[in-house]
Design a protein around this motif. Structure first.
Motif, mmCIF file in Angstrom:
data_model
loop_
_atom_site.group_PDB
_atom_site.id
_atom_site.type_symbol
_atom_site.label_atom_id
_atom_site.label_comp_id
_atom_site.label_asym_id
_atom_site.label_seq_id
_atom_site.Cartn_x
_atom_site.Cartn_y
_atom_site.Cartn_z
ATOM 1 N N LYS A 109 0.828 -1.219 0.000
ATOM 2 C CA LYS A 109 0.000 0.000 0.000
ATOM 3 C C LYS A 109 0.858 1.264 0.000
ATOM 4 C CE LYS A 109 -4.243 -1.606 2.267
ATOM 5 N NZ LYS A 109 -5.045 -1.477 3.510
ATOM 6 N N LEU A 110 1.939 1.249 0.751
ATOM 7 C CA LEU A 110 2.819 2.423 0.795
ATOM 8 C C LEU A 110 3.345 2.733 -0.602
ATOM 9 C CD1 LEU A 110 4.895 1.754 4.069
ATOM 10 C CD2 LEU A 110 3.423 3.739 3.654
ATOM 11 N N ARG A 111 3.755 1.675 -1.301
ATOM 12 C CA ARG A 111 4.295 1.862 -2.648
ATOM 13 C C ARG A 111 3.218 2.353 -3.601
ATOM 14 N NH1 ARG A 111 7.614 -2.554 -6.298
ATOM 15 N NH2 ARG A 111 5.582 -3.564 -6.429
ATOM 16 N N LYS A 112 2.063 1.713 -3.526
ATOM 17 C CA LYS A 112 0.956 2.028 -4.428
ATOM 18 C C LYS A 112 0.464 3.474 -4.251
ATOM 19 C CE LYS A 112 -3.032 -0.586 -6.065
ATOM 20 N NZ LYS A 112 -3.978 -1.645 -5.678
ATOM 21 N N PHE A 115 3.531 6.820 -0.875
ATOM 22 C CA PHE A 115 3.890 7.323 0.456
ATOM 23 C C PHE A 115 3.130 8.606 0.814
ATOM 24 C CE2 PHE A 115 7.311 4.831 -1.286
ATOM 25 C CZ PHE A 115 7.645 3.970 -0.246
ATOM 26 N N GLU A 116 1.918 8.711 0.314
ATOM 27 C CA GLU A 116 1.127 9.936 0.527
ATOM 28 C C GLU A 116 0.857 10.156 2.017
ATOM 29 O OE1 GLU A 116 -2.477 10.126 -1.828
ATOM 30 O OE2 GLU A 116 -3.079 11.861 -0.626
ATOM 31 N N ASP A 117 0.322 9.134 2.686
ATOM 32 C CA ASP A 117 0.162 9.201 4.140
ATOM 33 C C ASP A 117 0.837 7.952 4.694
ATOM 34 O OD1 ASP A 117 -0.565 9.029 6.781
ATOM 35 O OD2 ASP A 117 -2.701 9.390 6.445
ATOM 36 N N ILE A 118 2.036 8.123 5.224
ATOM 37 C CA ILE A 118 2.835 6.931 5.595
ATOM 38 C C ILE A 118 2.251 6.156 6.776
ATOM 39 C CG2 ILE A 118 5.039 7.707 4.605
ATOM 40 C CD1 ILE A 118 5.808 8.301 7.645
ATOM 41 N N TYR A 119 1.318 6.748 7.513
ATOM 42 C CA TYR A 119 0.751 6.031 8.661
ATOM 43 C C TYR A 119 -0.583 5.340 8.353
ATOM 44 C CZ TYR A 119 4.475 8.094 11.396
ATOM 45 O OH TYR A 119 5.712 8.437 11.872
ATOM 46 N N LYS A 120 -1.164 5.671 7.200
ATOM 47 C CA LYS A 120 -2.506 5.140 6.889
ATOM 48 C C LYS A 120 -2.523 3.621 6.668
ATOM 49 C CE LYS A 120 -6.595 6.385 4.132
ATOM 50 N NZ LYS A 120 -6.646 5.811 2.778
ATOM 51 N N PRO A 121 -1.632 3.080 5.835
ATOM 52 C CA PRO A 121 -1.694 1.624 5.607
ATOM 53 C C PRO A 121 -1.593 0.803 6.897
ATOM 54 C CG PRO A 121 -0.305 2.655 3.951
ATOM 55 C CD PRO A 121 -0.620 3.721 4.958
#
Ligand code: F2R
Ligand code: MG
Ligand code: MG
Ligand code: MG
Length: 348
Positions: A109-112, A115-121
């Protein structure tokens, strides 16, 4: 003493590496009395000079730990996005290091999401409850070393770096406890003996503060689970070590991939090795005794030995680690180099 601190940096990161490399062949095993003897012989052999054969490979524990160290070296103003990127880059370049089953989803998810919100995934894991795996704790040693003289910053960075992958309070507080334990071992003079009860009491006091400040409001019956676990550590340390006790420890303190069932067990392993009353582990070397005993408790052996090794190495320094044994581990030189760079960054 500068040389001592530098040696302790190396000791702790190597302790983490050796626990991981030497523990991983036993990960998931139930260790019988017969296998404890096999482990004793395995460790005896590892002390042989110029041992031939393939190196012992490291796993996700070391793969992620080195990226935490690199972030601290690269970015004096801790940059969590950079850390997240390094985790993802490392994972996709070597995905077969034995990562946790679910954390891989975070990397994807971070890659996809770029890294828009690094804590969301991480927050979305396990239907929003977050992971309580020990993946935050297994990689935290560099944070304890880097912030050797800034306790409050250390606690803060331990939490935020863990939350990139683990947001369940058990996962976060487990990583914080591991970090505090390494920090405490680091500040202890290796020429002075550790008193297990004092060491545990100090840890208990500190984790109590962390657990009380961070109530997650989930209405857990047990609001200070790690404080309670440390009381069990103390209780078990008061009982004479024998085979049946090891089984009880594995069951009650735990030996699973949950942080709650492994970080206190790592602390117990180090303390039991300090007490030096383990009938199934035969060595005068406290560092070796710590990781060998951690492995004999079975279950998540690479990670429990990695965390216990990080503590023992931080206390004793590099000199306490058998060179022949260390050289058997993949990445030995790389970790020494990383420890030196982390030291240089930390004292600047
Ligand atoms: N993955 C492993 N070992 C098992 C498989 C390899 C072995 N060689 C074999 O197959 O025999 N080891 C590595 O994973 C651990 C660190 O995991 P991490 O980073 O915490 O990952 P994850 O996926 O977040 O959590 C791990 C598992 O814990 C359970 N879990 C976590 N939170 C949960 C929750 N809120 N609810 C329910 N379950 C939860 C899940 O089963 C996760 O998959 C280290 O041991 C490392 O060495
Ligand atoms: Mg592993
Ligand atoms: Mg609480
Ligand atoms: Mg493991």
């Amino acid at each position: 003493d500068k040389n001592l601190l530098k040696s302790k940096f190396r000791g702790s990161l190597l302790g983490s590496l050796l626990g991981d490399c030497l523990g991983s062949p036993f990960e998931g095993d139930v260790i019988t009395p017969g296998e404890k003897l096999v482990i004793q012989k395995y460790f005896d052999k590892l002390e042989t000079p110029d041992l031939k054969g393939p190196k012992r490979c490291y796993t996700d524990d070391t793969a992620m730990m080195k990226e935490v160290a690199k972030t601290l070296i690269d970015k004096p103003e801790i940059d969590y996005k950079h850390m997240a990127k390094l985790f993802v880059k490392e994972y996709f370049s070597e995905p077969h290091r034995g990562y946790g089953q679910n954390v891989v989803e975070v990397f994807n998810k971070l890659r996809k999401t770029k890294f828009e919100d690094i804590y969301k995934p991480a927050k979305e894991q396990f239907n929003g409850s977050g992971s309580f795996g020990n993946g935050g704790a297994m990689r935290i040693a560099p944070v304890a070393l880097y912030f050797h003289d800034n306790y409050d910053a250390m606690i803060n960075v331990a939490k935020q770096s863990t939350e990139i992958t683990h947001t369940n309070s058990l996962g976060v507080h487990g990583a914080v406890l591991q970090c505090i334990a390494v920090h405490q071992a680091l500040s202890h003079d290796p020429k002075t003996a550790i008193t297990p009860k004092d060491f545990c009491d100090e840890l208990t006091k500190k984790i109590k503060v962390v657990e009380s400040e961070n109530d997650d409001g989930l209405g857990l019956h047990d609001q200070n689970p790690y404080e309670d676990k440390l009381n069990f550590v103390n209780y078990f340390l008061g009982i004479k070590c024998h085979e049946e006790l090891d089984e009880e420890v594995a069951q009650n303190l735990g030996n699973s991939i949950a942080a709650y069932d492994s970080v206190p067990t790592a602390i117990y392993s180090f303390m039991r090795a300090v007490q030096n009353d383990i009938p199934t582990v035969n060595t005068d070397n406290l560092f070796r005794r710590t990781i060998q005993y951690a492995i004999t408790l079975g279950g998540d052996t690479d990670t429990i030995a990695c965390m216990a090794g990080a503590m023992a190495g931080a206390y004793l320094g590099e000199e306490a680690i058998d060179k022949n044994m260390a050289k058997q581990c993949e990445g030995y030189e790389m970790i020494v180099d990383l420890a030196d760079k982390l030291y240089a960054a930390a004292v600047k």
